[in-house]
Design a protein around this motif. Structure first.
Motif, short mmCIF file in Angstrom:
data_model
loop_
_atom_site.label_atom_id
_atom_site.label_comp_id
_atom_site.label_asym_id
_atom_site.label_seq_id
_atom_site.Cartn_x
_atom_site.Cartn_y
_atom_site.Cartn_z
N HIS A 1 5.62 64.14 41.73
CA HIS A 1 5.41 65.61 41.79
C HIS A 1 5.28 66.06 43.23
O HIS A 1 6.06 66.90 43.68
CB HIS A 1 4.20 66.08 40.97
N ALA A 2 4.29 65.56 43.91
CA ALA A 2 4.17 65.89 45.33
C ALA A 2 3.42 64.73 45.97
O ALA A 2 2.38 64.33 45.45
CB ALA A 2 3.37 67.17 45.50
N GLU B 1 7.48 72.98 49.40
CA GLU B 1 7.40 72.93 47.94
C GLU B 1 8.15 71.69 47.47
O GLU B 1 9.34 71.54 47.74
CB GLU B 1 8.06 74.19 47.35
N ALA B 2 7.42 70.80 46.79
CA ALA B 2 8.06 69.55 46.39
C ALA B 2 9.25 69.84 45.47
O ALA B 2 10.35 69.34 45.68
CB ALA B 2 7.06 68.67 45.68
N PHE B 3 9.02 70.64 44.45
CA PHE B 3 10.14 71.06 43.60
C PHE B 3 10.08 72.58 43.41
O PHE B 3 10.83 73.32 44.01
CB PHE B 3 10.12 70.33 42.25
N GLY B 4 9.14 73.05 42.57
CA GLY B 4 9.00 74.50 42.42
C GLY B 4 9.46 75.00 41.06
O GLY B 4 10.54 75.57 40.92
N LEU B 5 8.60 74.80 40.04
CA LEU B 5 8.99 75.23 38.70
C LEU B 5 9.11 76.75 38.60
O LEU B 5 9.92 77.26 37.83
CB LEU B 5 7.96 74.74 37.67
N GLY C 1 1.98 73.06 38.29
CA GLY C 1 3.25 72.66 37.70
C GLY C 1 3.22 71.31 37.00
O GLY C 1 3.96 71.11 36.04
N GLN C 2 2.36 70.41 37.45
CA GLN C 2 2.34 69.09 36.80
C GLN C 2 1.99 69.20 35.32
O GLN C 2 2.56 68.51 34.49
CB GLN C 2 1.35 68.18 37.53
N TYR D 1 4.98 70.65 33.54
CA TYR D 1 6.03 69.61 33.50
C TYR D 1 5.71 68.60 32.40
O TYR D 1 6.54 68.32 31.53
CB TYR D 1 6.05 68.96 34.89
C1 LCN Z 1 3.96 69.70 41.93
C2 LCN Z 1 4.52 70.55 42.84
O1 LCN Z 1 3.98 70.77 44.03
C3 LCN Z 1 5.70 71.34 42.47
O2 LCN Z 1 6.58 71.55 43.54
C4 LCN Z 1 6.44 70.76 41.29
O3 LCN Z 1 7.36 71.72 40.80
C5 LCN Z 1 5.45 70.39 40.21
O4 LCN Z 1 4.50 69.48 40.70
C6 LCN Z 1 6.14 69.76 38.99
O5 LCN Z 1 6.79 68.59 39.35
#
Ligand code: LCN
Ligand code: UDP
Length: 809
Positions: free
Chosen positions: A437-438, A675-679, A299-300, A303
């Motif tokens: 991100h995480a 899950e830090a965010f989860g795109l 995801g990074q 993003y």
């Molecule tokens: C890293 C993660 O683990 C995701 O949860 C995020 O969505 C991603 O980066 C983008 O910030």
């Protein structure tokens, strides 16, 4: 909180408490975490009820339960219990309760020593351990009082600092004048010129300038009155029409006369001060094609690429609105990443790669250097610490040559990117923004306490030190959610986990980050609407892609990329897509599916998960997940009900895959352990898929449970399977239910998670923090010196040791 414990001790629940503590001790376990304490207490109460020792109404546990609501840990010492309480978000307290139920508060230092004792790493006879404490350095800025406002820092900071600055009108005017005179682009002066020599002249000239633009038609384009305005001392940057210039000048005039924080914010948001941006994303395979789904690259990359594109768009809009297109200014956005010569078919070996669909966004890749030579192969994010300082040195030169100047803002991503952003920003005297991100620390249970055992694989001693350095050095921090900073009432936030912790034998962090600092701002990411859009937008979809991907997902017989043949491909698809990391828990989803007959009767499980074969991966976690997946499929005999796609889809295909699942009224499940965010959740929701996502982490803020999706506890296999099966059954009975959830999911993303919202906010933050950085730079110097000491005396020697170890292998 002391009183809460005292209340139990002094109440008729004290016998029960004693018995409970006694039972805890019988378990031969000394370290108890929140969830285990709660589960054990429930069991204990059941047993007590059965034995008739507890009243069936449960009244007699009220006081103890109040403590359990806020308890985090219990550590058993031989004669006492050390209790960690989190009475409120972002606040922890520590107590010792003796067997005789005497209670006393203990200090952070003591609790850290107790934790060290627990792992046999407490050595008081050798002297005191090194303590890291950032608290004294946070006196440069005000602190937010109410934890509800954490994550809304900029408004708070602006209001506070403005009122402080406005108290001394002379200083305020002089700072404002200096700030306005500062701006230029490639040597061309912006905003005000040398005809205005001091603040007094500024006050006079502005009245004349307002009168002048007022006399022109509001829609008159700026170039037509540029020169008369210049002769009054005003250069480009105030607006693109007479009306806009007038508005901006009036804001400035109001600020000079009777300053106000809202007017200051409105003016700063218009001031053209950002033209060159650097986004650092260093460890992974960073590219536009064929990289997603590799270890370290998820995801990074998505993003940062989307953010870079959207930032350019926003900067172009802002530049036009500011009337700067007369100067032919082209904003530049550079994504700074690592050049990997052995690039495995990707373009990661190219120094400069233009980002598709942009004017001036480039990926600039700089190799990692080791003993003077460039490194050849991909290096895991856990191993790259020795390369970051030389990378920053080399990158600085490269940036000068590509940007033809100094960047105006540097945004770091992840621990490594943030450390590089710190080194560059310090050197170049530029505003530094962090995006985590995480944060790895909270992903691995007890990662700090057992760091020595994990060191050979993860090198957390370097990562956590780098995190502390970068997060404290940053002028501002952008988080995707509130809970990323400071958690929820019952769980600690990712940044909060850096507040105090022990790295036994290395250091104690007694205050690692000020959570109430206004540097924190919640700015969630968006989703790329060109690739991800509702399945029902048929006019924007390509028939050929749709058919090709339907075949790939459900029927194509090609063992090189798909495992499994479906007995009944028409069944409703239960879909998930993620890298094969342990924490993504795709194997957990297989177990959820495997343990629900009802779910298997109604659905097929479709997984997109990068790889199928052990020999394709060198990553230990990935390999173990692959093995586990095959074992589960065999154990539960899932053949015929599951398809596992070992493919790396392009972004366009990924978007269409979600839509194909939507065509079949499918469901998306995100089963991560954290899950830090989860795109992928945003992608699935905008495509119109009812989404079930883990309640651990960012999804908790994206999804409003039951309204526009569902939150699950993926560790509760049976409960989650039942919940999914029930929803599917309900959808079968009432097809409107699926559509209702689908509509609500799309609406949620469009209202809250777009890149336009993100970049507008990010740029406005950059300007406001940039201004305050200019005004209060010197006040942070003591902290930055301390941080430098940590970098050179703690981080660097360890990084060098790691390099030596890597070379000796
Ligand atoms: C890293 C993660 O683990 C995701 O949860 C995020 O969505 C991603 O980066 C983008 O910030
Ligand atoms: N992704 C992809 N192909 C894959 C796996 C993932 O394109 O095989 C994309 C997915 O669409 C999403 C991103 O990678 O945009 C994963 O981001 P997320 O935030 O969900 O998780 P991360 O991998 O960053 O932990």
């Amino acid at each position: 909180m002391h009183n809460l414990i005292k209340a139990v001790v002094n109440s008729n629940e004290n016998t029960l408490l004693r018995e409970f503590l006694h039972q805890l001790r019988q378990q031969k376990r000394t370290y108890w975490l929140r969830n285990d304490i709660i589960v054990f207490f429930e069991q204990f109460c059941q047993e007590q009820k059965q034995e008739g020792k507890l009243s069936p109404t449960g009244q007699s546990t009220v006081q103890i339960e109040k403590i359990l609501q806020v308890i985090q840990e219990i550590i058993l010492e031989s004669e006492s219990y050390c209790i960690v309480i989190r009475p409120k978000i972002a606040q922890e307290e520590f107590y010792r309760l003796t067997n005789a139920l005497e209670v006393e508060a203990i200090s952070v230092q003591e609790i850290l020593a107790i934790r060290d004792r627990y792992v046999n790493r407490h050595h008081p006879a050798d002297g005191k351990i090194f303590e890291i404490d950032f608290r004294p350095f946070y006196d440069y800025s005000p602190l937010i009082r109410d934890s509800k406002n954490i994550g809304n820092g900029v408004q708070y900071l602006n209001r506070f600092l403005s009122s402080k600055l406005f108290q001394d009108p002379q200083q305020w005017l002089s700072e404002l004048y200096k700030f306005l005179s500062l701006h230029n682009y490639n040597g061309t002066q912006l905003l005000i010129n040398e005809r205005i020599q001091n603040q007094a002249q500024l006050s006079n000239q502005i009245k004349e300038a307002i009168a002048f633009v007022e006399s022109r038609p509001g829609t008159e384009p700026y170039p037509e009155f540029r020169f008369p305005l210049q002769s009054l001392g005003f250069e480009p940057g105030w607006g693109n029409t007479a009306a806009r210039v007038q508005e901006s000048l009036e804001l400035l005039d109001a600020l000079l006369d009777s300053p106000d924080h809202q007017i200051l914010e409105a003016l700063l948001s218009r001031i053209p001060m950002i033209f060159r941006l650097v986004l650092v994303s260093c460890h992974g395979w960073f590219g536009q094609e064929g990289v997603l789904g590799r270890p370290d690259t998820g995801g990074q990359v998505v993003y940062v690429l989307d953010q870079a594109k959207s930032l350019e768009q926003q900067l172009l809009e802002d530049i036009t609105l500011a009337g700067l297109d007369v100067l032919k200014i082209a904003p530049q956005v550079i994504i700074l990443s690592r050049l990997i010569p052995q690039s495995d078919g990707t373009r990661c070996d190219e120094r400069l790669e233009k980002v598709y669909g942009t004017e001036n966004v480039f990926i600039l890749r700089v190799p990692f250097r080791s003993n003077g030579h460039s490194t050849d192969y991909w290096i895991s994010r856990f191993e790259i610490w020795p390369y970051l300082e030389t990378f920053a040195i080399d990158a600085e030169k490269e940036l000068w040559s590509v940007l033809n100047g100094r960047p105006d803002l540097i945004v770091g991503n992840y621990t490594d990117g943030n450390l590089i952003a710190f080194l560059l920003a310090r050197k170049l005297k530029v505003t530094q923004c962090n995006v985590a991100h995480a944060l790895e620390k909270s992903k691995y249970l007890f990662s700090n306490l057992y760091w020595q055992d994990l060191e050979s694989q993860y090198h957390f001693s370097l990562q956590f030190t780098a995190d502390l350095i970068a997060m404290n050095a940053a002028n501002f921090i952008v988080s995707s959610t509130y809970q990323e900073i400071t958690g929820m009432p019952d769980s600690v936030g990712q940044y909060e986990s850096y507040k105090h912790f022990t790295m036994p034998d290395l250091y104690h962090v007694v205050d690692g980050i000020e959570l109430f600092s206004p540097k924190f701002n919640v700015v969630p990411p968006g989703v790329n609407e060109s690739y991800f859009f509702p399945y029902s937008n048929y006019q924007d979809r390509t028939m050929g892609d749709r058919q090709r991907l339907e075949e790939l997902l459900f029927t194509l017989d090609d063992p090189s990329q798909v495992y499994g043949r479906l007995d009944n491909p028409e069944k409703r698809p239960l879909f998930s897509m993620a890298r094969l990391d342990r924490i993504k828990n795709l194997t957990g989803l297989v177990e959820i599916f495997a343990q629900s007959d009802s779910l298997q009767a109604q659905c097929n499980l479709i997984l997109v998960a990068g790889k199928l074969r052990l020999e394709e991966s060198e990553d230990p976690e990935e390999r173990s997940e692959i093995e586990k997946m095959y074992a589960l499929i065999d154990q539960y005999q899932l053949q015929g009900k599951i398809r596992w796609l070992g493919v790396r889809l392009s972004k366009g295909d990924t978007g269409e895959v979600y839509r194909v699942i939507g065509d079949r009224r499918g469901i998306f499940v995100q089963p991560a352990l954290f899950e830090a965010f989860g795109l992928t959740i945003l992608e699935a929701m905008i495509s119109g898929l009812p989404t079930f996502a883990t309640r651990f982490g960012g999804p908790l803020e994206i999804i409003q449970d039951g309204e526009n999706g569902f939150l699950i506890n993926p560790t509760q296999t049976k409960e989650t399977g039942d919940r999914l099966a029930k929803f599917v059954q309900q959808c079968d009975q009432d097809p409107d239910l699926w559509s209702k959830l689908s509509q609500a999911a799309m609406a949620r993303v469009y209202s809250t998670y777009t890149w336009k919202i993100h970049t507008t906010k990010l740029l406005s933050l950059s300007r406001i923090y940039g201004f305050w950085n200019f005004v209060s730079q010197e006040e942070r110097e003591d902290m930055l010196r301390y941080i430098e000491a940590l970098f050179y005396l703690l981080y660097k020697p360890r990084a060098n040791q790691l390099l030596a170890a890597q070379h000796s292998l």
